[in-house]
Design a protein around this motif. Structure first.
Motif, PDB file in Angstrom:
ATOM      1  N   ILE A   1     -13.375   1.060   8.628  1.00  0.00           N
ATOM      2  CA  ILE A   1     -12.954  -0.433   8.377  1.00  0.00           C
ATOM      3  C   ILE A   1     -12.810  -1.323   9.412  1.00  0.00           C
ATOM      4  CG2 ILE A   1     -10.512   0.204   8.100  1.00  0.00           C
ATOM      5  CD1 ILE A   1     -12.520  -2.461   6.245  1.00  0.00           C
TER       6      ILE A   1
ATOM      7  N   ARG B   1     -19.210  -2.728   5.665  1.00  0.00           N
ATOM      8  CA  ARG B   1     -18.497  -1.197   5.496  1.00  0.00           C
ATOM      9  C   ARG B   1     -19.469  -0.141   4.956  1.00  0.00           C
ATOM     10  NH1 ARG B   1     -16.861   2.956   6.192  1.00  0.00           N
ATOM     11  NH2 ARG B   1     -14.766   3.790   5.848  1.00  0.00           N
TER      12      ARG B   1
ATOM     13  N   SER C   1      -6.520  -1.755   4.436  1.00  0.00           N
ATOM     14  CA  SER C   1      -7.214  -0.766   3.662  1.00  0.00           C
ATOM     15  C   SER C   1      -6.152   0.251   3.183  1.00  0.00           C
ATOM     16  CB  SER C   1      -8.404  -0.149   4.922  1.00  0.00           C
ATOM     17  OG  SER C   1      -7.801   0.638   5.699  1.00  0.00           O
TER      18      SER C   1
ATOM     19  N   THR D   1     -10.328  -0.006  -1.661  1.00  0.00           N
ATOM     20  CA  THR D   1      -9.585  -1.282  -1.917  1.00  0.00           C
ATOM     21  C   THR D   1      -9.238  -1.991  -0.572  1.00  0.00           C
ATOM     22  OG1 THR D   1      -8.445  -0.236  -3.788  1.00  0.00           O
ATOM     23  CG2 THR D   1      -7.682  -2.215  -2.972  1.00  0.00           C
ATOM     24  N   LEU D   2      -9.531  -3.156  -0.702  1.00  0.00           N
ATOM     25  CA  LEU D   2      -9.276  -3.843   0.737  1.00  0.00           C
ATOM     26  C   LEU D   2      -8.432  -5.289   0.189  1.00  0.00           C
ATOM     27  CD1 LEU D   2     -10.666  -4.224   3.675  1.00  0.00           C
ATOM     28  CD2 LEU D   2     -12.097  -6.082   2.561  1.00  0.00           C
TER      29      LEU D   2
ATOM     30  N   ASN E   1       0.718  -1.269  -0.063  1.00  0.00           N
ATOM     31  CA  ASN E   1       0.155   0.041   0.044  1.00  0.00           C
ATOM     32  C   ASN E   1       0.887   1.251   0.073  1.00  0.00           C
ATOM     33  OD1 ASN E   1      -1.736   2.091   0.814  1.00  0.00           O
ATOM     34  ND2 ASN E   1      -2.933   0.982   2.291  1.00  0.00           N
TER      35      ASN E   1
ATOM     36  N   LYS F   1     -16.168   1.313  -0.781  1.00  0.00           N
ATOM     37  CA  LYS F   1     -15.331   2.322  -0.123  1.00  0.00           C
ATOM     38  C   LYS F   1     -13.848   2.408  -0.531  1.00  0.00           C
ATOM     39  CE  LYS F   1     -18.387   3.894   2.749  1.00  0.00           C
ATOM     40  NZ  LYS F   1     -18.443   5.009   3.117  1.00  0.00           N
TER      41      LYS F   1
END
Length: 489
Positions: free
Chosen positions: A168, A162, A189, A119-120, A60, A117
């Motif tokens: 989150i 969510r 997240s 990217t996970l 990330n 919401k």
């Protein structure tokens, strides 16, 4: 643990094939000097024993996620070019075993999903016992599954929660009561890294720290050592913790119910240099060897162990008995575990590829052979035969676990009862089938002394005492006509 178990009923908990074990890793670092991709790589390398089929790293970079996932070993899947292409401040990673039918790249973790919401990313070690029901519910609501693993259901549930949850971490907290079974999770997240452990604590999960503000989550403490992190504590059963730029936060306090950590983690799965829930794995295995000597002493000339975990028990047996320990079996570390081979023929061929005797070490000697377990009986019979062919006068087989009598639904590689030799034969018969002069398993009542605790572990595969719900038997009669796995060509 099988993060990513196949959803198809032909591959479900009732199949005759063994299942998989996995390892998770996560790191959150506001410190620019910490390379999270390389830290994840080192963390996965140290947990390679937990999964050798596929691996993946998701990084990330200020809310933008990039990833690399491949089949095979960590050292084969990643190189400097790949790791240098994954800059960021946060990462989650995974190594996985799978059944033969689920051995496809699409099922490699961590899963990366884009939803309303953002990217996970999710990495899962464990097995959901209500996977069928969750899958049925989600499909009826219009969810389209891209994989055949239960971990995807977790991601969908978190995404649903969510929508109305303020954060989150709150979505994760609301989601977990909907899933049953075992899970150690690392969830990423755009801004936060979350770790969660099921209320029974079936699978291990630890917290580490690098410097002042970098936090690490991993399945085992050996992964913390590999990436230069110091051990902080275990994630407790039922607990949810979160790391972000502000540090480490407890999202949900641990549950008060009794721990049920898988005892097979200590017997076989975990690395001997790991400490799980305060118990030193190496010392636990040595205690198993000492207890086996106390249970059934035997006159012998030498004690040897089947690599790797059998060696630790053999050292304990030798220390208790006074019989010299000797290295007698050499392991080819590039061959996978024999009892996860998909066919019996492959398992038998792989034994001699994987293990070989040191020439001349056993001629005319009475040998005590320590191994960690017997599932189908393939490996032990071949090793005893090899010892006799090498001139051993006697071979006494000692097993540092009780007989496997029940399948595991919480993520260990224990198949159904039809595949378990101890369900079809007595201990004496198993000894004769393995060509040993005598045989003894660790007694169930000695599991607690082996761990040095009075309770707090799951021994269901030995006793049938399941501490959490198991899949409904009626599920075996249901069909997934609409859930075929995606195959690569």
């Amino acid at each position: 643990m099988r993060g990513g178990r196949n959803f198809l009923l032909s591959e479900f908990a009732y199949e005759k094939k063994p299942h998989e074990e996995c390892g998770v890793f996560g790191i959150c670092s506001p410190d620019a000097s910490v390379n999270v991709a390389y830290a994840s790589y080192n963390g996965l390398l140290s947990q390679q024993h937990r999964g050798q089929e596929s691996c993946g790293i998701v990084v990330n970079d200020r809310g933008v996620m990039s990833y690399s996932k491949e089949m095979g070993l960590v050292s084969e899947a990643f190189n400097k070019k790949v790791l240098d292409s994954l800059p960021g401040q946060m990462a989650c990673a995974h190594v996985r075993y799978s059944t033969a039918g689920a051995s496809v790249r699409e099922n490699a973790q961590p899963l990366v999903m884009r939803y309303v919401k953002g990217t996970l990313a999710i990495a899962h070690n464990g097995n959901l016992t209500n996977a069928y029901e969750l899958h049925e519910e989600l499909v009826q609501k219009g969810c389209i599954f891209q994989t055949t693993i239960d971990s995807e259901a977790i991601a969908y549930i978190i995404a649903q929660e969510r929508v109305n949850a303020p954060s989150i971490e709150e979505a994760v907290r609301r989601s977990l009561p909907r899933i049953q079974g075992s899970y150690s999770l690392v969830i990423m997240s755009p801004q936060k890294l979350i770790a969660a452990r099921d209320p029974n604590g079936f699978r291990p999960l630890v917290i580490g720290k690098i410097g002042e503000n970098t936090y690490v989550f991993a399945s085992e403490t050996c992964a913390l050592d590999a990436c230069g992190a110091s051990f902080v504590r275990d994630v407790e059963p039922g607990e949810i913790v979160m790391a972000d730029r502000g540090g480490l936060h407890v999202v949900q306090e641990p549950t008060n119910q009794r721990k049920s950590l898988c005892v097979f983690e200590y017997i076989y799965f975990a690395r001997p240099d790991s400490i799980i829930d305060g118990i030193n794995v190496y010392e636990a295995r040595k205690r198993a060897g000492r207890l086996l000597w106390e249970q059934k002493p035997v006159e012998a000339d030498v004690v040897i162990g089947v690599p790797e975990s059998g060696i630790d028990a053999a050292i304990g047996y030798a220390e208790a008995s006074g019989i010299p320990y000797q290295k007698g079996i050499v392991k080819n570390t590039y061959i996978g575990r024999t009892f996860i081979k998909p066919t019996q023929g492959e398992r038998e061929r792989s034994v001699r590829l994987k293990l070989n005797l040191i020439p001349g070490a056993f001629r005319g000697k009475r040998v005590v052979l320590l191994d960690d377990s017997i599932v189908r009986g393939t490996t032990c019979a071949h090793i005893v035969t090899m010892l006799r062919d090498a001139g051993a006068k006697e071979v006494h087989l000692r097993i540092s676990s009780p007989p496997f009598m029940w399948p595991c639904y919480y993520g260990t590689d224990i198949p159904d009862k039809d595949s378990l030799i101890a369900c079809q034969h007595t201990v004496e018969e198993i000894g004769k089938m393995s060509f040993a002069d005598s045989i003894d398993y660790l007694h169930v009542e000695n599991l607690a002394p082996m761990l040095g605790v009075k309770g707090g572990f799951c021994d269901a595969c030995f006793t049938g005492n399941y501490p959490a719900p198991t899949p409904s038997v009626s599920v075996a009669d249901k069909k997934f006509d609409y859930s075929m796995p995606i195959q690569r060509v």
